[in-house]
Design an enzyme around this catalytic site. Structure first.
Site, short mmCIF file in Angstrom:
data_model
loop_
_atom_site.label_atom_id
_atom_site.label_comp_id
_atom_site.label_asym_id
_atom_site.label_seq_id
_atom_site.Cartn_x
_atom_site.Cartn_y
_atom_site.Cartn_z
N LYS A 171 0.92 -1.24 0.00
CA LYS A 171 -0.08 -0.08 -0.02
C LYS A 171 0.79 1.00 -0.13
O LYS A 171 0.59 2.24 -0.67
CB LYS A 171 -0.71 -0.02 1.23
N LYS A 239 -0.19 11.57 5.32
CA LYS A 239 0.07 10.61 6.43
C LYS A 239 0.74 9.49 5.80
O LYS A 239 1.75 8.86 6.08
CB LYS A 239 -1.10 10.33 7.10
#
Length: 297
Positions: A171, A239
């Site tokens: 990811k 983030k």
């Protein structure tokens, strides 16, 4: 495996939970905001007032939370998931978090007899609504096989990529590629506009060639029209790029373009645009491209 506890009914989590309902699962939803639980109940699900209530009797627990600290709090608190989930249950964390935290969750789950998978998703809000997410899964082969009915209800590209933490590593790579693509599309759009080109037509023809990409297809119109309703908020991508740069540093791998786009995403958030879609990176390209004003010394 028919009862699923779903924790985190946000932009992504709510439609994912609804798709599990549509697939025939008995889904109990929990969110810190009661309004989101009520909306899920209105969609046909069951609601819970606490994590303990949500996971009681669940065969599968799915979590979709914002960040690593949120996952650790929900998993490890005295009233959290691992304190109340039955041994033998499957834990599927679809959040995007640090790979080391995913491994920590897997180890702690195993110690309690709970089978854990890290299964972050890609595809944005529309992919979650359509049930067409790409899901990259880390964990044991047997646990992945057991979780397939749940995962298949939420995504169309479901791939086991390795042991615990591997899903989060893939990811991070995904978020690197997406951010880089968004930045390049933003630069191309501003470039085309500066030359007076019909950008809608340009985006259409670019999409049919080697420059075509999912980012161009999904984000192009919003960028040319300067509409930034979030499918994925800039603050969350900021983030995620922090996870990527940290993991790259730990592995000793160079991500020079990734470092630049991470700084740009951080600047976008610092300017107060964190709630906008990550395609709002085009705002920074416009700022950097603006001619000096008459007042500039």
């Amino acid at each position: 495996m028919r009862t699923v506890a779903f924790l985190g009914l946000g932009i992504m989590g709510a439609p994912m939970a609804v798709n599990l309902l549509r697939a025939g699962f008995d889904v109990v939803g929990y969110n810190r905001s009661r309004a989101k639980v009520d909306a899920f109940v209105a969609a046909g699900g069951r609601g819970a007032d606490s994590i303990a209530e949500a996971v009681a009797g669940a065969d599968v627990v799915v979590t979709m939370l914002p960040d690593s600290p949120d996952v650790r709090d929900v998993m490890f608190a005295d009233d959290g998931v691992l304190a109340h989930t039955a041994a033998g249950a499957l834990l599927v964390d679809c959040s995007t978090i640090r790979p080391d935290v995913a491994r920590e969750v897997a180890e702690s789950s195993a110690a309690r007899g709970v089978r854990a998978l890290d299964a972050p998703v890609s595809g944005g809000e529309q992919g979650a609504i359509d049930g067409k997410l790409s899901i990259m899964v880390g964990g044991a082969d047997a646990d992945f096989a057991a979780a397939r009915p749940v995962l298949d209800a939420m995504g169309t590209t479901v791939v086991h990529v390795g042991p615990a933490g591997s899903g989060q590593t893939v990811k991070a790579a995904n978020q690197l590629i997406v951010a880089g693509n968004i930045q390049l599309v933003a630069e191309a759009v501003v470039f085309l506009e500066a030359h007076g080109v019909d950008t809608d037509s340009a985006v259409r023809v670019l999409g049919g060639g080697l420059a075509g990409s999912k980012v161009l297809e999904v984000k192009g119109a919003g960028m040319t029209g300067r509409t930034f309703t979030p499918g994925f908020r800039a603050e969350l991508h900021h983030k995620d790029l922090g996870i990527l740069t940290s993991a790259a540093r730990d592995a000793g791998t160079a991500t020079p373009l990734g470092a630049v786009v991470a700084q740009l995403m951080g600047a976008l958030v610092a300017q107060g645009h964190g709630e906008l879609d990550h395609s709002a990176l085009i705002k920074l390209v416009e700022q950097l491209s603006a001619p000096p004003s008459a007042d500039t010394p």
